[in-house]
Every structure is written in C-alpha cells, then in structure tokens.
Design a protein around this motif. Structure first.
Motif, PDB file in Angstrom:
ATOM      1  N   CYS A 132     106.037  10.949  25.841  1.00 50.09           N
ATOM      2  CA  CYS A 132     105.251   9.716  25.937  1.00 50.09           C
ATOM      3  C   CYS A 132     106.152   8.513  26.203  1.00 50.09           C
ATOM      4  CB  CYS A 132     104.476   9.482  24.640  1.00 50.09           C
ATOM      5  SG  CYS A 132     103.353  10.824  24.237  1.00 50.09           S
ATOM      6  N   THR A 133     105.635   7.576  26.999  1.00 51.77           N
ATOM      7  CA  THR A 133     106.386   6.374  27.342  1.00 51.77           C
ATOM      8  C   THR A 133     106.219   5.260  26.320  1.00 51.77           C
ATOM      9  OG1 THR A 133     104.563   5.528  28.685  1.00 51.77           O
ATOM     10  CG2 THR A 133     106.258   6.854  29.823  1.00 51.77           C
ATOM     11  N   ALA A 134     105.329   5.428  25.351  1.00 53.06           N
ATOM     12  CA  ALA A 134     105.131   4.455  24.275  1.00 53.06           C
ATOM     13  C   ALA A 134     104.785   5.235  23.012  1.00 53.06           C
ATOM     14  CB  ALA A 134     104.011   3.479  24.619  1.00 53.06           C
ATOM     15  N   PRO A 135     105.118   4.687  21.850  1.00 54.50           N
ATOM     16  CA  PRO A 135     104.778   5.392  20.609  1.00 54.50           C
ATOM     17  C   PRO A 135     103.271   5.425  20.369  1.00 54.50           C
ATOM     18  CG  PRO A 135     106.132   3.437  20.155  1.00 54.50           C
ATOM     19  CD  PRO A 135     105.854   3.459  21.622  1.00 54.50           C
ATOM     20  N   TYR A 136     102.856   6.411  19.608  1.00 54.87           N
ATOM     21  CA  TYR A 136     101.461   6.504  19.200  1.00 54.87           C
ATOM     22  C   TYR A 136     101.121   5.318  18.305  1.00 54.87           C
ATOM     23  CZ  TYR A 136      97.280   7.986  16.726  1.00 54.87           C
ATOM     24  OH  TYR A 136      96.026   8.038  16.174  1.00 54.87           O
ATOM     25  N   ASP A 137      99.961   4.719  18.545  1.00 57.50           N
ATOM     26  CA  ASP A 137      99.490   3.585  17.749  1.00 57.50           C
ATOM     27  C   ASP A 137      98.007   3.802  17.459  1.00 57.50           C
ATOM     28  OD1 ASP A 137      98.591   1.185  16.693  1.00 57.50           O
ATOM     29  OD2 ASP A 137      99.629  -0.055  18.171  1.00 57.50           O
ATOM     30  N   ALA A 138      97.689   4.256  16.251  1.00 56.38           N
ATOM     31  CA  ALA A 138      96.310   4.570  15.879  1.00 56.38           C
ATOM     32  C   ALA A 138      95.382   3.376  16.069  1.00 56.38           C
ATOM     33  CB  ALA A 138      96.247   5.055  14.435  1.00 56.38           C
ATOM     34  N   SER A 139      95.889   2.154  15.880  1.00 59.07           N
ATOM     35  CA  SER A 139      95.033   0.972  16.017  1.00 59.07           C
ATOM     36  C   SER A 139      94.654   0.697  17.468  1.00 59.07           C
ATOM     37  CB  SER A 139      95.710  -0.255  15.413  1.00 59.07           C
ATOM     38  OG  SER A 139      96.824  -0.646  16.198  1.00 59.07           O
ATOM     39  N   ALA A 140      95.358   1.293  18.426  1.00 59.75           N
ATOM     40  CA  ALA A 140      95.079   1.084  19.845  1.00 59.75           C
ATOM     41  C   ALA A 140      94.427   2.295  20.498  1.00 59.75           C
ATOM     42  CB  ALA A 140      96.377   0.745  20.581  1.00 59.75           C
TER      43      ALA A 140
END
Length: 181
Positions: A132-140
């Motif tokens: 993945c190019t960005a971390p996982y963010d549950a809020s997004a």
C-alpha cells in the motif's frame, strides 16, 4: 515484466518474469527501479496479508481522504480481483476491471488511488498480499456495495454463496459514496 492495460485508465495487470526449473521458481515481486521504468514510480509504506476460504468476498474498499494505491497478488489459491473507478471527473467513472490472480499465474494487479478494491476468493486458503502507498486509516475507510447494479460487476459466483462481512454488507451504492473529485 509485462505491464498490461485493463480497459480503464489506471489499473494495470503486471506479469513478472518468472525463472523456473525442476527446483521451483524465482521472480521479483517488487523492484522499484523496474516498476519506475514501466511508469509506476511508487513508494510503499505498508504490506498486508489476508487468508480467505472459498467464497469470501472482501470489499469494495477505499480510503477518502488519505487514499491508498495497492499492488496486489495471490501466493496461494485463486481470487477474482476487482477495481472500480470512483473518480467523479474520470471518463470511466463507475466502470470496473477484473482479473484472476492465482499462485499459478503469478500475476499482480496495480489498483491506483481513486479506485475501490475488492476480491472474491475462488479456493480455500487463498493468501492475498498487497503493498500500500498509504497506511490504513479506519476513519477514512469506506465501502462501495459489491453488488451495486449501477456498477454491475460480473463476479464469478457460479456455485459460490458469497461470505460477506457486516461492514461490507453495509457498503453504499455508487451514487452515495465519498467519491474522489
């Protein structure tokens, strides 16, 4: 490696060069310089690994804001992998591309930012890996409904009753998601 288009701008099938003999095989699943030469100058920050039994359908997930691009592959079993264009200004908004990924074919699928992503496991013990190019963010995180008739994904469900999480069952139709501008 071969980089193959899929009919909509963005996602790509990647066929790595595989060196095999009686001992097994060797392949590069990621090489920053080779991918950059192919026009994919990517920076990955997170690797994920999931295992699913036959019939598990995961997705269609995306993050907005803080979108993720994903380079996905299957190392055990088989999966039908799908990317849906959710960029409102795109000429292919709402269209999907799908590819079978398997341990046997060793294909990878590039799912860029601005796409919802999901897959259907076609065999037990299907191991799905993604960079993945960005971390996982549950809020997004958001989910596009896997069975939205406006998108009309042709899932290979013959003889399969899909197993879907409660979160994914609550996915929204295309006209109600937090699409990209």
């Amino acid at each position: 490696m071969k980089v193959l288009p899929v009919g909509i701008d963005g996602p790509l099938i990647i066929e790595p060069q595989v060196f095999g003999d009686e001992r097994g095989f060797f392949m590069e699943s990621w090489n920053a310089a080779r991918f950059a030469e192919a026009g994919l100058d990517l920076h990955f920050v997170q690797d994920n690994h999931s295992r699913s039994r036959k019939g598990v359908l995961r997705g269609l997930h995306f993050q907005n804001p803080r979108p993720q691009g994903k380079l996905v592959r299957v190392t055990s079993g088989r999966a039908w992998d799908v990317a849906v264009d959710i960029r409102r200004g795109s000429p292919t908004f709402g269209r999907w591309a799908g590819v079978e990924l398997s341990a046997a074919n060793k294909r990878m699928f590039w799912v860029p930012e601005g796409f919802a992503h999901g897959f259907l496991s076609l065999e037990d013990d299907t191991d799905f890996l993604y960079k993945c190019t960005a971390p996982y963010d549950a809020s997004a995180e958001h989910s596009l409904a896997w069975n939205d008739p406006a998108v009309a994904i042709e899932w290979p469900l013959e003889g399969i009753e899909p197993v879907i999480s409660a979160k994914d069952q609550a996915g929204l139709p295309l006209d109600r998601i937090e699409a990209f501008a």
